[in-house]
Design an enzyme around this catalytic site. Structure first.
Site, PDB file in Angstrom:
ATOM      1  N   LYS A 133       0.831  -1.213   0.000  1.00 13.92           N
ATOM      2  CA  LYS A 133       0.000   0.000   0.000  1.00 13.92           C
ATOM      3  C   LYS A 133       0.865   1.264   0.000  1.00 13.92           C
ATOM      4  O   LYS A 133       0.653   2.180  -0.796  1.00 13.92           O
ATOM      5  CB  LYS A 133      -0.911   0.042   1.244  1.00 13.92           C
ATOM      6  CG  LYS A 133      -1.869  -1.125   1.350  1.00 13.92           C
ATOM      7  CD  LYS A 133      -2.747  -1.017   2.593  1.00 13.92           C
ATOM      8  CE  LYS A 133      -2.012  -1.083   3.916  1.00 13.92           C
ATOM      9  NZ  LYS A 133      -1.312  -2.363   4.190  1.00 13.92           N
TER      10      LYS A 133
ATOM     11  N   ARG B 266      -9.666   1.288   8.213  1.00 10.02           N
ATOM     12  CA  ARG B 266      -9.306  -0.079   8.563  1.00 10.02           C
ATOM     13  C   ARG B 266     -10.428  -0.790   9.304  1.00 10.02           C
ATOM     14  O   ARG B 266     -10.281  -1.957   9.654  1.00 10.02           O
ATOM     15  CB  ARG B 266      -8.114  -0.013   9.505  1.00 10.02           C
ATOM     16  CG  ARG B 266      -6.822  -0.517   8.928  1.00 10.02           C
ATOM     17  CD  ARG B 266      -5.805  -0.335  10.035  1.00 10.02           C
ATOM     18  NE  ARG B 266      -4.648  -1.127   9.869  1.00 10.02           N
ATOM     19  CZ  ARG B 266      -3.554  -0.707   9.237  1.00 10.02           C
ATOM     20  NH1 ARG B 266      -3.508   0.462   8.663  1.00 10.02           N
ATOM     21  NH2 ARG B 266      -2.508  -1.488   9.174  1.00 10.02           N
TER      22      ARG B 266
ATOM     23  N   ARG C 248      11.812  -5.813   4.814  1.00  8.16           N
ATOM     24  CA  ARG C 248      11.544  -4.384   4.589  1.00  8.16           C
ATOM     25  C   ARG C 248      12.508  -3.502   5.371  1.00  8.16           C
ATOM     26  O   ARG C 248      12.835  -3.773   6.522  1.00  8.16           O
ATOM     27  CB  ARG C 248      10.116  -4.045   5.004  1.00  8.16           C
ATOM     28  CG  ARG C 248       9.896  -2.516   5.024  1.00  8.16           C
ATOM     29  CD  ARG C 248       8.467  -2.120   5.056  1.00  8.16           C
ATOM     30  NE  ARG C 248       7.776  -2.573   6.247  1.00  8.16           N
ATOM     31  CZ  ARG C 248       6.468  -2.412   6.423  1.00  8.16           C
ATOM     32  NH1 ARG C 248       5.746  -1.841   5.479  1.00  8.16           N
ATOM     33  NH2 ARG C 248       5.895  -2.848   7.522  1.00  8.16           N
TER      34      ARG C 248
ATOM     35  N   ARG D 155      11.153  -1.665  10.935  1.00 11.89           N
ATOM     36  CA  ARG D 155      10.043  -1.285  11.804  1.00 11.89           C
ATOM     37  C   ARG D 155       9.894  -2.269  12.962  1.00 11.89           C
ATOM     38  O   ARG D 155      10.007  -3.471  12.776  1.00 11.89           O
ATOM     39  CB  ARG D 155       8.733  -1.232  10.996  1.00 11.89           C
ATOM     40  CG  ARG D 155       8.389   0.180  10.572  1.00 11.89           C
ATOM     41  CD  ARG D 155       7.252   0.253   9.603  1.00 11.89           C
ATOM     42  NE  ARG D 155       6.029  -0.407  10.045  1.00 11.89           N
ATOM     43  CZ  ARG D 155       4.899  -0.410   9.343  1.00 11.89           C
ATOM     44  NH1 ARG D 155       4.846   0.230   8.172  1.00 11.89           N
ATOM     45  NH2 ARG D 155       3.839  -1.033   9.782  1.00 11.89           N
TER      46      ARG D 155
ATOM     47  N   ARG E 250      -0.816  -8.919  13.102  1.00 15.72           N
ATOM     48  CA  ARG E 250      -1.317  -7.897  12.174  1.00 15.72           C
ATOM     49  C   ARG E 250      -2.163  -8.537  11.077  1.00 15.72           C
ATOM     50  O   ARG E 250      -3.197  -7.992  10.676  1.00 15.72           O
ATOM     51  CB  ARG E 250      -0.150  -7.109  11.570  1.00 15.72           C
ATOM     52  CG  ARG E 250       0.430  -6.076  12.542  1.00 15.72           C
ATOM     53  CD  ARG E 250       1.814  -5.629  12.165  1.00 15.72           C
ATOM     54  NE  ARG E 250       1.893  -5.010  10.855  1.00 15.72           N
ATOM     55  CZ  ARG E 250       3.026  -4.841  10.175  1.00 15.72           C
ATOM     56  NH1 ARG E 250       4.171  -5.262  10.684  1.00 15.72           N
ATOM     57  NH2 ARG E 250       3.009  -4.259   9.005  1.00 15.72           N
TER      58      ARG E 250
END
Ligand code: AP5
Ligand code: MG
Ligand code: ZN
Length: 225
Positions: free
Chosen positions: A21, A96, A135, A169, A180
Site C-alpha cells: 500500500k 481499517r 523491509r 520497523r 497484524r
C-alpha cells in the site's frame, strides 16, 4: 499523467500488511500531485516526536493491534481538512474498520465528495511475510526498500533519495506480523465488501513487480477522468 479530474480524487489503498500500500500510494501521489495520507506514517511521526498521540498509539502498534477508532478518525479527518487535500488524496492504511469507512464517507459527503476508487492489492500470506521480513524504511523520508526485492542502489544502509538511515520497523518481527495479519482478516477485510457495494472496488494482483502493479493502478485512475 493527466491530473485534470473534474472531481477531487479520494483513493483508498487497501490490502493486507505488507501488500504494498505505502509503496504504491507514494508512486501514485507523485504521478497525480496529490498528498499521501498514511495513518501508520502519522502515528510513527508522532512517536518519533514523543507526542501524547504517538505514545498512546505505540501501545497498540507494538502488539499489531488497531489504535482505537475515535483517536484514529479524528487524526485522519484533521489531516484531510488541510488545504493540500483540496484536490484529493491517496489514503494508505485508513480506513481499517467499518466505523472508519463510515466516518470517512460522512466527512466527504459534507463536502459533496466521495471515495472514487478503492484498489485492493491482493498478495498471498507467504509473500507478505517475506516482504515484511526484508523491509527497510528511511528514518528521514519514509521511503520503502526491501533487502532483496527493492534494495537501495548504493549503500545498503542508506536511503537513495535523501541519504537517511534505513531501519527495520518494530512491528515487523514475525510474531507481530502474524497478529497484524489476523487483525487484518478480522477487522479490515470486511471493507472489501463495503467498497464493492459502493461500486469503487478495484482488485489488483499485487504479486507482480512494483512498476507493473503501479501501471495497473494508473490505468484505473485514468479511467475515472
Ligand atoms: P501501517 O503502517 O498502515 O502498516 P500495515 O497496514 O501493516 O501495512 P504496512 O505499512 O506494513 O505495509 P504496506 O502495505 O504499506 O507495504 P509496503 O509498501 O511497506 O500500520 C501500522 C500500525 O499502525 C497498525 O498495525 C496499527 O497499530 C496502526 N494503525 C495504522 N492505521 C490505523 C488505522 N486506520 N486504524 C487503527 N490503527 C491503525 O511494502 C512492504 C515491503 O514489500 C517493502 O519492503 C517493499 O519494498 C516491498 N514491496 C512492495 N511492493 C512489492 C512488490 N510488488 N514486489 C516485491 N516487494 C514489494
Ligand atoms: Mg505502509
Ligand atoms: Zn529517505
Amino acid at each position: 499523467m493527466t491530473t485534470s479530474f473534474k472531481e477531487p480524487l479520494f483513493i483508498v489503498m487497501m490490502g493486507a500488511p505488507g501488500a504494498g500500500k505505502g509503496t504504491q500510494a507514494r508512486l501514485l501521489c507523485e504521478a497525480l500531485g496529490i498528498p499521501q495520507v498514511s495513518s501508520g506514517d502519522i502515528f510513527r511521526e508522532n512517536l518519533k516526536n514523543q507526542t501524547p498521540l504517538g505514545l498512546l498509539a505505540r501501545q497498540y502498534m507494538d502488539k499489531g493491534a488497531l489504535v482505537p477508532d475515535d483517536v484514529t478518525i479524528n487524526m485522519v479527518m484533521d489531516r484531510l481538512a488541510q488545504p493540500d487535500c483540496a484536490a484529493g488524496a491517496v489514503l494508505d492504511g485508513f480506513p481499517r474498520t467499518l466505523a472508519q469507512a463510515a466516518a470517512l464517507d460522512a466527512a466527504l459527503r459534507e463536502r459533496d465528495l466521495r471515495v472514487r476508487l478503492a484498489p485492493v492489492l491482493e498478495v498471498s500470506d507467504e509473500a507478505v511475510i517475506n516482504r515484511l521480513a526484508g523491509r527497510r524504511v528511511c528514518r528521514n523520508c519514509q521511503a520503502m526498500y526491501h533487502l532483496e526485492f527493492n534494495p537501495p542502489a548504493g549503500d545498503p544502509t542508506r536511503c537513495d533519495k535523501c541519504g537517511g538511515e534505513l531501519y527495520r520497523r518494530a512491528d515487523d518481527d514475525p510474531e507481530t506480523v502474524r497478529n497484524r495479519l489476523f487483525v487484518y482478516y478480522k477487522q479490515t477485510a470486511p471493507l472489501v465488501g463495503y467498497y464493492f457495494a459502493h461500486g469503487v472496488l478495484k482488485p489488483v494482483d499485487g504479486d507482480r513487480p512494483i512498476e507493473v502493479v503501479q501501471a495497473d493502478l494508473r490505468a484505473a485512475v485514468a479511467a475515472l477522468a
